[in-house]
Design a protein around this motif. Structure first.
Motif, short mmCIF file in Angstrom:
data_model
loop_
_atom_site.label_atom_id
_atom_site.label_comp_id
_atom_site.label_asym_id
_atom_site.label_seq_id
_atom_site.Cartn_x
_atom_site.Cartn_y
_atom_site.Cartn_z
N LEU A 9 0.81 -1.21 0.00
CA LEU A 9 0.00 0.00 0.00
C LEU A 9 0.85 1.27 0.00
O LEU A 9 0.49 2.27 -0.61
CB LEU A 9 -0.95 0.01 1.20
CG LEU A 9 -2.18 0.91 1.01
CD1 LEU A 9 -3.10 0.31 -0.05
CD2 LEU A 9 -2.95 1.10 2.29
N ILE A 10 1.99 1.24 0.68
CA ILE A 10 2.88 2.41 0.66
C ILE A 10 3.31 2.72 -0.77
O ILE A 10 3.30 3.87 -1.21
CB ILE A 10 4.11 2.16 1.55
CG1 ILE A 10 3.72 2.29 3.03
CG2 ILE A 10 5.24 3.16 1.23
CD1 ILE A 10 4.83 1.90 3.99
N GLN A 11 3.67 1.67 -1.52
CA GLN A 11 4.07 1.89 -2.91
C GLN A 11 2.91 2.40 -3.75
O GLN A 11 3.07 3.28 -4.59
CB GLN A 11 4.63 0.60 -3.51
CG GLN A 11 5.94 0.15 -2.88
CD GLN A 11 6.53 -1.07 -3.56
OE1 GLN A 11 6.53 -1.16 -4.78
NE2 GLN A 11 7.04 -2.01 -2.77
N GLY A 12 1.72 1.85 -3.53
CA GLY A 12 0.57 2.21 -4.36
C GLY A 12 -0.01 3.57 -4.08
O GLY A 12 -0.59 4.20 -4.97
N ALA A 66 3.85 7.65 -9.56
CA ALA A 66 3.60 6.68 -10.63
C ALA A 66 2.30 5.93 -10.37
O ALA A 66 1.56 5.59 -11.30
CB ALA A 66 4.77 5.70 -10.74
N GLY A 67 2.01 5.64 -9.09
CA GLY A 67 0.77 4.95 -8.74
C GLY A 67 -0.45 5.75 -9.12
O GLY A 67 -1.46 5.21 -9.57
N GLU A 68 -0.38 7.08 -8.94
CA GLU A 68 -1.49 7.94 -9.33
C GLU A 68 -1.70 7.88 -10.84
O GLU A 68 -2.83 7.86 -11.32
CB GLU A 68 -1.21 9.38 -8.90
CG GLU A 68 -1.19 9.57 -7.39
CD GLU A 68 -0.87 10.99 -7.00
OE1 GLU A 68 -0.63 11.82 -7.91
OE2 GLU A 68 -0.85 11.28 -5.78
N ASN A 69 -0.62 7.83 -11.60
CA ASN A 69 -0.75 7.75 -13.05
C ASN A 69 -1.35 6.44 -13.49
O ASN A 69 -2.08 6.36 -14.48
CB ASN A 69 0.61 7.95 -13.71
CG ASN A 69 1.16 9.35 -13.50
OD1 ASN A 69 0.41 10.29 -13.36
ND2 ASN A 69 2.49 9.48 -13.49
N SER A 77 5.80 -1.66 -12.40
CA SER A 77 7.22 -1.38 -12.61
C SER A 77 7.57 0.11 -12.60
O SER A 77 8.67 0.48 -12.16
CB SER A 77 7.71 -2.02 -13.92
OG SER A 77 6.97 -1.53 -15.03
N PRO A 78 6.68 1.02 -13.03
CA PRO A 78 7.02 2.45 -12.91
C PRO A 78 7.26 2.89 -11.47
O PRO A 78 8.06 3.82 -11.23
CB PRO A 78 5.79 3.15 -13.51
CG PRO A 78 5.21 2.16 -14.46
CD PRO A 78 5.44 0.83 -13.80
N ILE A 79 6.60 2.24 -10.52
CA ILE A 79 6.84 2.56 -9.11
C ILE A 79 8.26 2.16 -8.72
O ILE A 79 8.95 2.88 -7.98
CB ILE A 79 5.82 1.87 -8.21
CG1 ILE A 79 4.41 2.34 -8.56
CG2 ILE A 79 6.12 2.13 -6.73
CD1 ILE A 79 3.30 1.65 -7.78
N ARG A 107 10.85 2.11 -10.68
CA ARG A 107 11.77 3.09 -11.25
C ARG A 107 11.76 4.37 -10.42
O ARG A 107 12.80 5.00 -10.21
CB ARG A 107 11.38 3.38 -12.70
CG ARG A 107 11.64 2.21 -13.65
CD ARG A 107 11.56 2.64 -15.10
NE ARG A 107 10.20 3.00 -15.48
CZ ARG A 107 9.31 2.13 -15.95
NH1 ARG A 107 9.64 0.84 -16.09
NH2 ARG A 107 8.11 2.52 -16.30
N GLU A 108 10.59 4.75 -9.93
CA GLU A 108 10.49 5.94 -9.09
C GLU A 108 11.27 5.76 -7.80
O GLU A 108 11.94 6.69 -7.33
CB GLU A 108 9.02 6.23 -8.78
CG GLU A 108 8.80 7.50 -7.97
CD GLU A 108 7.33 7.78 -7.70
OE1 GLU A 108 7.04 8.77 -6.98
OE2 GLU A 108 6.48 7.02 -8.19
N LEU A 109 11.22 4.58 -7.23
CA LEU A 109 11.97 4.30 -6.00
C LEU A 109 13.47 4.44 -6.24
O LEU A 109 14.20 5.02 -5.42
CB LEU A 109 11.65 2.89 -5.50
CG LEU A 109 10.30 2.70 -4.81
CD1 LEU A 109 9.95 1.21 -4.71
CD2 LEU A 109 10.31 3.33 -3.42
N VAL A 110 13.94 3.90 -7.34
CA VAL A 110 15.38 3.96 -7.64
C VAL A 110 15.82 5.39 -7.92
O VAL A 110 16.91 5.80 -7.51
CB VAL A 110 15.70 3.04 -8.84
CG1 VAL A 110 17.14 3.23 -9.28
CG2 VAL A 110 15.45 1.58 -8.48
N GLU A 111 14.99 6.15 -8.60
CA GLU A 111 15.35 7.55 -8.89
C GLU A 111 15.50 8.37 -7.62
O GLU A 111 16.32 9.29 -7.55
CB GLU A 111 14.29 8.16 -9.80
CG GLU A 111 14.31 7.59 -11.23
CD GLU A 111 13.08 8.01 -12.02
OE1 GLU A 111 12.22 8.72 -11.45
OE2 GLU A 111 12.97 7.62 -13.20
N GLY A 112 14.72 8.05 -6.60
CA GLY A 112 14.91 8.65 -5.29
C GLY A 112 14.40 10.06 -5.12
O GLY A 112 14.74 10.73 -4.14
#
Length: 474
Positions: free
Chosen positions: A373-376, A381-384, A438-440, A442-447
């Motif tokens: 749920l934290i990721q979503g 990215a989750g909103e998109n 998967s976009p989430i 990538r967002e995590l890695v981008e920081g």
């Protein structure tokens, strides 16, 4: 009168009919004449993927048919109208799981029944607070739920990026303890599931949650690898990533291992809690006046500690849990125990140590719920993902094409959702969900999303420190 299936189908005659039905419950001769009404979206794009939520504000005249000489009373209504989502796949899933039926039943019947019960057996001390039910209809082809708009009364959700502080979390668990206790006590003399069979436990949640767990786990592993300082955690997660969703489902679904069961909310987190605050003091502090719980689609007869795991792991910071989790759990247990005892149905062998042992036994479920749920909910990215946006088919000139395409999508949705429930579909479902989420990763890695990264990392480290991740290597 046929109910609208979306905001575009709301008409003045239906609004008059719906409000007249509501007012007739209080005075049978009442009629409502609408002077004007306005419709607005209740959510921003990406905030709701399983429903269409509409704000309906009405100015009307109320007449008593029994006394025609009386001057009609002017009245304003501020309402929330909830329709099924127009997305055919989400809609088919909701219908198959009966989520829409459960929410309508909660507002129209269940809460009233439980409140009447506790009023008699506990002097109305453990009342359940929901927005007022106005109107609802659920058939094979129609669904609409109308409630009061409590935002107009001063209720608001706590910002999800902030998380709940101690006082807000404490009040939240007080209210969920009431739900658990009253439903448990009611069941002892009235057999809840015989009267309301739609709340019977279903493994639908774990069926669809398993691929989400797997995909969210893959994102977490990628995230930790990018940090290059969490090799031990990465090893544990990679070792258990195949069996982790299975362990979640086994712990969630095996009701024979749970101490006892009751009515649970199922989606008990920050955005489904609406608080009303008193006027701020001179130092800027606002005290909490009341709380109402919303969004009951996933409620079911289940283990009550899952609601607690869900709240703590999705809606609080690591610092709040570190400093106050024990006090919050004790407050929940005290409220639950006092309520069931007062209603004459104390749970045997359920002191605080036994309750805490059950909470710790199921801690893996709490960690996984929080991770997903934290990721979503905190990722952009989750909103998109939730917001599909408009297409050329939304224009009036393309309406005939849209009708045909919607029918084709609806037929496809029935096939896809039916397939998704089959064990043979697990690999395909896992791959599909991983691609969507998967976009989430990538967002995590981008920081760039510090709140998302911080909350997820805290949850992972806390789970590791408590030994929750150790079960993955067993």
């Amino acid at each position: 009168m046929k109910s609208p299936s979306s905001s575009s189908q709301i008409t003045k005659p239906w609004v008059e009919f719906m409000l007249t039905e509501y007012e007739k419950k209080k005075a049978p001769q009442t009629s409502v004449t609408v002077k004007s009404y306005t419709i607005r979206n209740a959510t921003k794009p990406g905030e709701s993927f399983n429903a269409e939520l509409i704000l309906l504000d009405v100015k009307a005249l109320i007449s008593d048919g029994g006394r025609p000489e009386d001057t009609p009373e002017e009245k304003e209504y501020n309402l929330i109208v909830k329709f099924l989502t127009e997305d055919p796949f989400s809609c088919e899933l909701i219908k198959r799981c009966g989520y829409h039926i459960k929410e309508l039943m909660m507002y129209s019947e269940v809460v009233n029944e439980l409140n009447d019960f506790q009023a008699v057996h506990a002097n109305d001390e453990f009342r359940l607070d929901l927005p007022q039910f106005i109107y609802g209809k659920c058939t094979e082809k129609e669904y609409v739920l109308v409630m009061e708009n409590i935002k107009v009364l001063g209720y608001e959700t706590n910002p999800k990026k902030e998380g709940l502080d101690f006082q807000h979390a404490k009040l939240a668990v007080n209210h969920i303890a009431r739900l658990h206790a009253v439903s448990y006590a009611y069941d002892k003399s009235h057999s809840f599931l015989e009267k309301y069979p739609c709340f019977q436990f279903s493994n639908a949640i774990s069926t669809f949650f398993k691929p989400v767990v797997w995909a969210s786990l893959a994102n977490s592993i990628t995230f930790l690898k990018s940090k290059k300082t969490y090799e031990d955690m990465v090893y544990k997660l990679e070792t258990g990533k195949t069996t982790l969703p299975v362990k979640f489902a086994a712990m969630w679904d095996d009701q024979t291992r749970h101490k006892f069961l009751c009515l649970t909310h199922g989606d008990f987190w920050n955005s489904n809690l609406m608080f009303k605050h008193r006027t701020a003091t001179q130092d800027g502090e606002k005290s909490i006046e009341s709380l109402k719980l919303i969004d009951w689609q996933i409620s079911q007869w289940n283990n009550p500690v899952f609601d607690l795991h869900y709240l703590l792991n999705t809606s609080t910071s690591f610092e709040m849990r570190r400093d106050h989790a024990e006090e919050i759990l004790r407050h929940y247990h005290t409220t639950f125990t006092e309520a069931t005892t007062k209603m004459g149905t104390p749970v045997p062998n359920w002191n605080y140590e036994q309750f805490k042992a059950e909470f710790e036994r199921t801690s893996l479920v709490g960690f996984l719920m929080g991770m997903c749920l934290i990721q979503g909910t905190l990722s952009k990215a989750g909103e998109n993902i939730n917001h599909g946006g408009s297409t050329c088919l939304t224009h009036t000139c393309c309406r005939p094409c849209k009708v045909v395409i919607d029918k084709i999508k609806a037929g496809m949705a029935k096939v896809v959702i039916s397939f998704a429930f089959k064990p043979s579909s697990s690999y395909i479902m896992r791959a599909s969900v991983k691609k969507v989420l998967s976009p989430i990763g990538r967002e995590l890695v981008e920081g760039n999303n510090e709140i998302l990264n911080g909350r997820l990392l805290d949850l992972l480290m806390e789970a590791d420190e408590k030994g929750v991740l150790d079960v993955l290597t067993l």
